[in-house]
Design a protein around this motif. Structure first.
Motif, PDB file in Angstrom:
ATOM      1  N   UNK A   1      -7.242  -7.510  -6.760  1.00 38.46           N
ATOM      2  CA  UNK A   1      -6.702  -7.546  -8.131  1.00 38.46           C
ATOM      3  C   UNK A   1      -7.304  -8.687  -8.948  1.00 38.46           C
ATOM      4  N   UNK A   2      -7.581  -9.798  -8.293  1.00 35.91           N
ATOM      5  CA  UNK A   2      -8.150 -10.956  -8.987  1.00 35.91           C
ATOM      6  C   UNK A   2      -9.667 -10.955  -8.998  1.00 35.91           C
ATOM      7  N   UNK A   3     -10.280  -9.962  -8.404  1.00 35.04           N
ATOM      8  CA  UNK A   3     -11.734  -9.914  -8.289  1.00 35.04           C
ATOM      9  C   UNK A   3     -12.408  -9.235  -9.465  1.00 35.04           C
ATOM     10  N   UNK A   4     -13.715  -9.062  -9.367  1.00 33.58           N
ATOM     11  CA  UNK A   4     -14.482  -8.487 -10.462  1.00 33.58           C
ATOM     12  C   UNK A   4     -14.206  -6.992 -10.693  1.00 33.58           C
ATOM     13  N   UNK A   5     -13.702  -6.308  -9.679  1.00 29.09           N
ATOM     14  CA  UNK A   5     -13.396  -4.879  -9.811  1.00 29.09           C
ATOM     15  C   UNK A   5     -11.958  -4.646  -9.350  1.00 29.09           C
ATOM     16  N   UNK A   6     -10.977  -4.958 -10.200  1.00 24.89           N
ATOM     17  CA  UNK A   6      -9.584  -4.828  -9.764  1.00 24.89           C
ATOM     18  C   UNK A   6      -9.185  -3.391  -9.423  1.00 24.89           C
ATOM     19  N   UNK A   7      -9.948  -2.406  -9.915  1.00 20.56           N
ATOM     20  CA  UNK A   7      -9.673  -1.008  -9.583  1.00 20.56           C
ATOM     21  C   UNK A   7      -9.826  -0.753  -8.078  1.00 20.56           C
ATOM     22  N   UNK A   8     -10.579  -1.614  -7.405  1.00 17.93           N
ATOM     23  CA  UNK A   8     -10.713  -1.491  -5.952  1.00 17.93           C
ATOM     24  C   UNK A   8      -9.358  -1.580  -5.252  1.00 17.93           C
ATOM     25  N   UNK A   9      -8.415  -2.281  -5.858  1.00 17.15           N
ATOM     26  CA  UNK A   9      -7.078  -2.390  -5.267  1.00 17.15           C
ATOM     27  C   UNK A   9      -6.412  -1.018  -5.191  1.00 17.15           C
ATOM     28  N   UNK A  10      -6.654  -0.178  -6.186  1.00 19.04           N
ATOM     29  CA  UNK A  10      -6.114   1.182  -6.172  1.00 19.04           C
ATOM     30  C   UNK A  10      -6.700   1.959  -4.990  1.00 19.04           C
ATOM     31  N   UNK A  11      -8.020   1.893  -4.839  1.00 14.59           N
ATOM     32  CA  UNK A  11      -8.658   2.584  -3.733  1.00 14.59           C
ATOM     33  C   UNK A  11      -8.163   2.093  -2.389  1.00 14.59           C
ATOM     34  N   UNK A  12      -8.036   0.788  -2.252  1.00  9.13           N
ATOM     35  CA  UNK A  12      -7.573   0.233  -0.983  1.00  9.13           C
ATOM     36  C   UNK A  12      -6.154   0.702  -0.680  1.00  9.13           C
ATOM     37  N   UNK A  13      -5.288   0.698  -1.680  1.00  6.34           N
ATOM     38  CA  UNK A  13      -3.911   1.161  -1.471  1.00  6.34           C
ATOM     39  C   UNK A  13      -3.890   2.626  -1.033  1.00  6.34           C
ATOM     40  N   UNK A  14      -4.743   3.442  -1.643  1.00  7.95           N
ATOM     41  CA  UNK A  14      -4.789   4.862  -1.292  1.00  7.95           C
ATOM     42  C   UNK A  14      -5.145   5.062   0.180  1.00  7.95           C
ATOM     43  N   UNK A  15      -6.060   4.261   0.683  1.00  4.52           N
ATOM     44  CA  UNK A  15      -6.445   4.353   2.095  1.00  4.52           C
ATOM     45  C   UNK A  15      -5.412   3.710   3.013  1.00  4.52           C
ATOM     46  N   UNK A  16      -4.799   2.645   2.572  1.00  6.46           N
ATOM     47  CA  UNK A  16      -3.868   1.883   3.405  1.00  6.46           C
ATOM     48  C   UNK A  16      -2.564   2.641   3.658  1.00  6.46           C
ATOM     49  N   UNK A  17      -2.079   3.349   2.652  1.00  5.71           N
ATOM     50  CA  UNK A  17      -0.800   4.040   2.780  1.00  5.71           C
ATOM     51  C   UNK A  17      -0.923   5.285   3.661  1.00  5.71           C
ATOM     52  N   UNK A  18       0.115   5.603   4.421  1.00  7.04           N
ATOM     53  CA  UNK A  18       0.126   6.886   5.121  1.00  7.04           C
ATOM     54  C   UNK A  18       0.075   8.029   4.097  1.00  7.04           C
ATOM     55  N   UNK A  19      -0.325   9.199   4.513  1.00  2.45           N
ATOM     56  CA  UNK A  19      -0.564  10.318   3.583  1.00  2.45           C
ATOM     57  C   UNK A  19       0.634  10.633   2.689  1.00  2.45           C
ATOM     58  N   UNK A  20       1.805  10.789   3.270  1.00  6.94           N
ATOM     59  CA  UNK A  20       2.975  11.142   2.455  1.00  6.94           C
ATOM     60  C   UNK A  20       3.271  10.071   1.419  1.00  6.94           C
ATOM     61  N   UNK A  21       3.248   8.818   1.849  1.00  7.18           N
ATOM     62  CA  UNK A  21       3.512   7.730   0.916  1.00  7.18           C
ATOM     63  C   UNK A  21       2.433   7.651  -0.157  1.00  7.18           C
ATOM     64  N   UNK A  22       1.188   7.934   0.216  1.00  8.87           N
ATOM     65  CA  UNK A  22       0.097   7.891  -0.754  1.00  8.87           C
ATOM     66  C   UNK A  22       0.281   8.959  -1.827  1.00  8.87           C
ATOM     67  N   UNK A  23       0.646  10.166  -1.424  1.00  5.92           N
ATOM     68  CA  UNK A  23       0.871  11.241  -2.409  1.00  5.92           C
ATOM     69  C   UNK A  23       2.072  10.900  -3.285  1.00  5.92           C
TER      70      UNK A  23
ATOM     71  N   UNK B   1      11.410  -5.159   5.448  1.00  8.55           N
ATOM     72  CA  UNK B   1      10.435  -5.277   6.501  1.00  8.55           C
ATOM     73  C   UNK B   1       9.194  -4.472   6.126  1.00  8.55           C
ATOM     74  N   UNK B   2       8.045  -5.052   6.297  1.00  5.55           N
ATOM     75  CA  UNK B   2       6.793  -4.371   5.979  1.00  5.55           C
ATOM     76  C   UNK B   2       6.518  -3.275   6.994  1.00  5.55           C
ATOM     77  N   UNK B   3       6.016  -2.163   6.488  1.00  4.50           N
ATOM     78  CA  UNK B   3       5.654  -1.035   7.339  1.00  4.50           C
ATOM     79  C   UNK B   3       4.153  -0.800   7.227  1.00  4.50           C
ATOM     80  N   UNK B   4       3.379  -1.745   7.679  1.00  4.06           N
ATOM     81  CA  UNK B   4       1.924  -1.626   7.610  1.00  4.06           C
ATOM     82  C   UNK B   4       1.383  -0.936   8.846  1.00  4.06           C
ATOM     83  N   UNK B   5       0.427  -0.039   8.627  1.00  5.81           N
ATOM     84  CA  UNK B   5      -0.238   0.626   9.753  1.00  5.81           C
ATOM     85  C   UNK B   5      -1.395  -0.203  10.272  1.00  5.81           C
ATOM     86  N   UNK B   6      -1.832  -1.175   9.488  1.00  6.10           N
ATOM     87  CA  UNK B   6      -3.024  -1.950   9.812  1.00  6.10           C
ATOM     88  C   UNK B   6      -2.702  -3.436   9.773  1.00  6.10           C
ATOM     89  N   UNK B   7      -3.226  -4.185  10.750  1.00  5.90           N
ATOM     90  CA  UNK B   7      -3.006  -5.632  10.792  1.00  5.90           C
ATOM     91  C   UNK B   7      -3.961  -6.369   9.864  1.00  5.90           C
TER      92      UNK B   7
END
Length: 186
Positions: free
Chosen positions: A40-62, A1-7
């Motif tokens: 990931x499929x866009x011109x700056x796939x590194x943006x996916x890393x940044x988005x994941x860092x913001x999307x995850x709760x703090x503990x999971x992000x660390x 089950x997904x545990x997303x904080x954001x819809x």
């Protein structure tokens, strides 16, 4: 089950306005997982890393940053191992003493290598940014995400050029696994 904080992906940007400076792609009303795939499929796939860092709760992000650092092909010195252990201790037991230990070690690190950023992510997750009980400085809510982003992206930058795409994809998959399966911290 997904545990997303954001819809939606847009909600991540709304919760953390500095993400607009760290991620080149425009916010979208799409599902966060679909947005990651588009990054990931866009011109700056590194943006996916940044988005994941913001999307995850703090503990999971660390935790994610620590996993990404450990999974890299880069040698990890004893100082960096200690920093990772302090960050992981806070993830496993998010007590104030563990947060302060990670913060002190991260701040004392002579070079801000990936492990130092991971420790600072734990250290700046709450409490005070300074060791002055008379004048505490509460860290901004986005600081853990920014340090986690720095940890993962600096690890990526240290990888051989031909390995970066594989490392980037594997790192993002680790974040998705944390969302889909929950944290595997212990």
């Amino acid at each position: 089950m997904k545990r997303l904080r954001f819809a939606t992906a847009r909600q991540v940007f709304e919760a953390f306005p500095p993400a607009c400076n760290d991620i080149e792609s425009e916010p979208a009303d799409s599902d966060p997982m679909a947005f990651i795939e588009s990054l990931l499929g866009g011109p700056t796939p590194e943006d996916a890393v940044g988005f994941c860092a913001y999307m995850l709760p703090r503990r999971e992000a660390v935790w994610w940053a620590c996993q990404c650092i450990r999974a890299s092909n880069q040698p990890i010195g004893s100082d960096d191992l200690k920093l990772l252990e302090l960050a992981e201790n806070w993830v496993k037991e998010p007590e104030e003493a563990n947060r302060k230990a990670a913060l002190a070690a991260g701040m004392a690190a002579a070079e801000k290598r990936p492990a130092a950023w991971a420790a600072l992510g734990a250290g700046w997750s709450g409490g005070s940014m300074v060791d002055d009980p008379e004048r505490p400085v509460v860290p901004p809510n986005y600081l853990t995400a920014q340090t986690v982003r720095a940890a993962v992206l600096t690890t990526l930058a240290q990888a051989a050029t031909k390995e970066r795409g594989k490392y980037l994809a594997a790192s993002v998959q680790r974040a998705i696994k944390l969302v889909n399966l929950g944290s595997d911290q212990g």
